[in-house]
Scaffold this motif. Structure first.
Motif, short mmCIF file in Angstrom:
data_model
loop_
_atom_site.label_atom_id
_atom_site.label_comp_id
_atom_site.label_asym_id
_atom_site.label_seq_id
_atom_site.Cartn_x
_atom_site.Cartn_y
_atom_site.Cartn_z
N HIS A 18 -67.53 -58.32 16.59
CA HIS A 18 -66.79 -59.26 17.56
C HIS A 18 -65.52 -58.44 18.22
O HIS A 18 -64.41 -58.35 17.42
CB HIS A 18 -66.09 -60.53 16.62
N HIS A 20 -63.55 -58.09 21.94
CA HIS A 20 -63.76 -58.49 23.32
C HIS A 20 -63.20 -57.23 24.23
O HIS A 20 -62.09 -56.85 23.77
CB HIS A 20 -62.67 -59.58 23.70
N HIS A 202 -68.49 -68.72 19.47
CA HIS A 202 -67.34 -68.99 19.11
C HIS A 202 -67.25 -70.42 18.56
O HIS A 202 -67.65 -71.27 19.30
CB HIS A 202 -66.11 -68.83 20.01
N HIS A 225 -65.80 -66.60 14.12
CA HIS A 225 -64.51 -67.10 13.45
C HIS A 225 -64.90 -67.93 12.42
O HIS A 225 -65.04 -67.70 11.20
CB HIS A 225 -63.39 -67.48 14.36
N ASP A 282 -61.36 -58.96 16.88
CA ASP A 282 -61.30 -59.95 18.22
C ASP A 282 -60.77 -59.20 19.34
O ASP A 282 -61.53 -59.01 20.25
CB ASP A 282 -60.36 -61.01 17.64
ZN LIG Z 1 -63.38 -63.91 19.97
#
Ligand SMILES: [Zn+2]
Length: 345
Positions: A18, A20, A202, A225, A282
């Motif tokens: 995960h 971005h 998500h 998450h 993240d």
């Molecule tokens: Zn994320």
């Protein structure tokens, strides 16, 4: 259990599910791609940091999401996207990430005329060049955006189908969860299911376990998450039963106020319930983190040791969307390297 030593954690092979792309472009790369386009940036490092990093005083997911604006402005041309993707692979090599799934929303890079298809190709070019130069294996996940209309998100489902097995391995839904609950996207996720696309969504980042349940029922095998599971034992048990993996991102979760203090962080609660957990960053730049820092954070809080680190790493490999043969290779490699550490400890 021995506590983790940062220099050893840095050296050990890690995997990430995960991450971005737009939130993980280093400040150095942001400067480089901005300059190439004559995009104005503040000259001082501290001002740039304020523009693109959330910091400890970030108040909400919405404020956090605002930190993507500058870099997204720069990710509107192919060269910049390729460069950002390539540099990210170089950055993760520096802390020995062996495999990474990088996610990005192609529609967010179409504001200056690129097609979504060109965006995907530009990113894949960067990842492939990165793999050739740094030896880090990577795959892409395409993100639908919660605030985008169905037509744009449908294009992302179609693109994922088109590029599946050619560098893209799955689909995601990202953005403002509180304003746009999971149920709004049933039809789109159903289409992804009909195409047999691996799905991670998500959910449970904004205090609602119901979104996690809904996302699982819609076909997600991974949840980004999932922190809200801490408050709903029934849905938590359901996720365990379904073999779901949650991609936790501790330092990001604190900045977005998914949890307000570390004592509320549910790592142990989720682990003891039997949930599969993988550890992630993240957004490496916005959160100012990397996997080494995330492991050190968990070790400081829960003394996970190398055993815990290995377990989280293996969970990530098992839940990854890559080919079975690569998973096997990665697992064997990770087990060998961690054995070495326990022998030398
Ligand atoms: Zn994320």
């Amino acid at each position: 259990m021995d506590s983790l030593k940062q220099e050893i954690v840095e050296k050990l092979p890690k995997v990430e599910l995960h991450c971005h792309l737009d939130g993980s472009v280093s400040r150095k790369t942001i400067r480089k791609i901005a300059e190439a386009q004559d995009y104005p940036l503040p000259s001082s490092e501290s001002e740039l940091r304020n523009l693109v990093q959330a910091g400890e005083d970030c108040q909400s997911l919405l404020e956090y999401i605002g930190k993507f604006d500058t870099v997204l402005d720069c990710l509107q041309v192919e060269e910049a996207i390729t460069e950002a993707a390539y540099d990210l692979i170089g950055d993760v090599k520096a802390e020995n990430v062996a495999y990474i799934e990088v996610r990005f929303a192609p529609m967010l890079s179409t504001h200056k005329g690129l097609s979504a298809d060109q965006v995907v190709q530009a990113a894949l070019t960067g990842f492939k060049k990165g793999e050739a130069d740094f030896g880090v294996k990577s795959r892409g996940i395409l993100c639908m955006m919660r605030h985008h209309d169905d037509q744009r998100n449908r294009e992302v489902v179609e693109l994922t189908k088109e590029y599946l097995g050619q560098g893209i391995v799955g689909i995601d839904l990202a953005g403002d969860e509180a304003s746009y609950p999971a149920g709004n996207y049933k039809e789109l996720v159903k289409l992804a299911n009909d195409y047999d696309l691996p799905i991670t969504l998500h959910a449970g980042e904004c205090g609602c376990a119901g979104n996690v349940r809904e996302s699982v029922d819609m076909g997600a095998t991974r949840i980004g998450h999932g922190i809200a599971l801490k408050d709903d034992p029934e849905i938590l048990a359901y996720c365990v039963e379904q073999g779901i993996t949650v991609e936790i991102c501790p330092n990001s979760n604190l900045q977005t106020k998914t949890v307000t203090e570390w004592s509320d962080y549910p790592y142990l609660k989720l682990k003891e319930a039997g949930l599969n957990i993988s550890l992630n960053t993240d957004n490496r730049t916005i959160t100012d983190t990397n996997l080494t820092k995330e492991f050190m954070t968990l070790d400081n809080l829960y003394q996970i040791g190398y055993e815990g680190m290995q377990e989280l790493t293996e969970n990530g490999i098992k839940a990854s969307f890559t080919e079975e043969s690569m998973k096997k290779e990665l697992l064997a490699f990770v087990r060998k390297e961690y054995q070495e550490v326990s022998r030398n400890a």
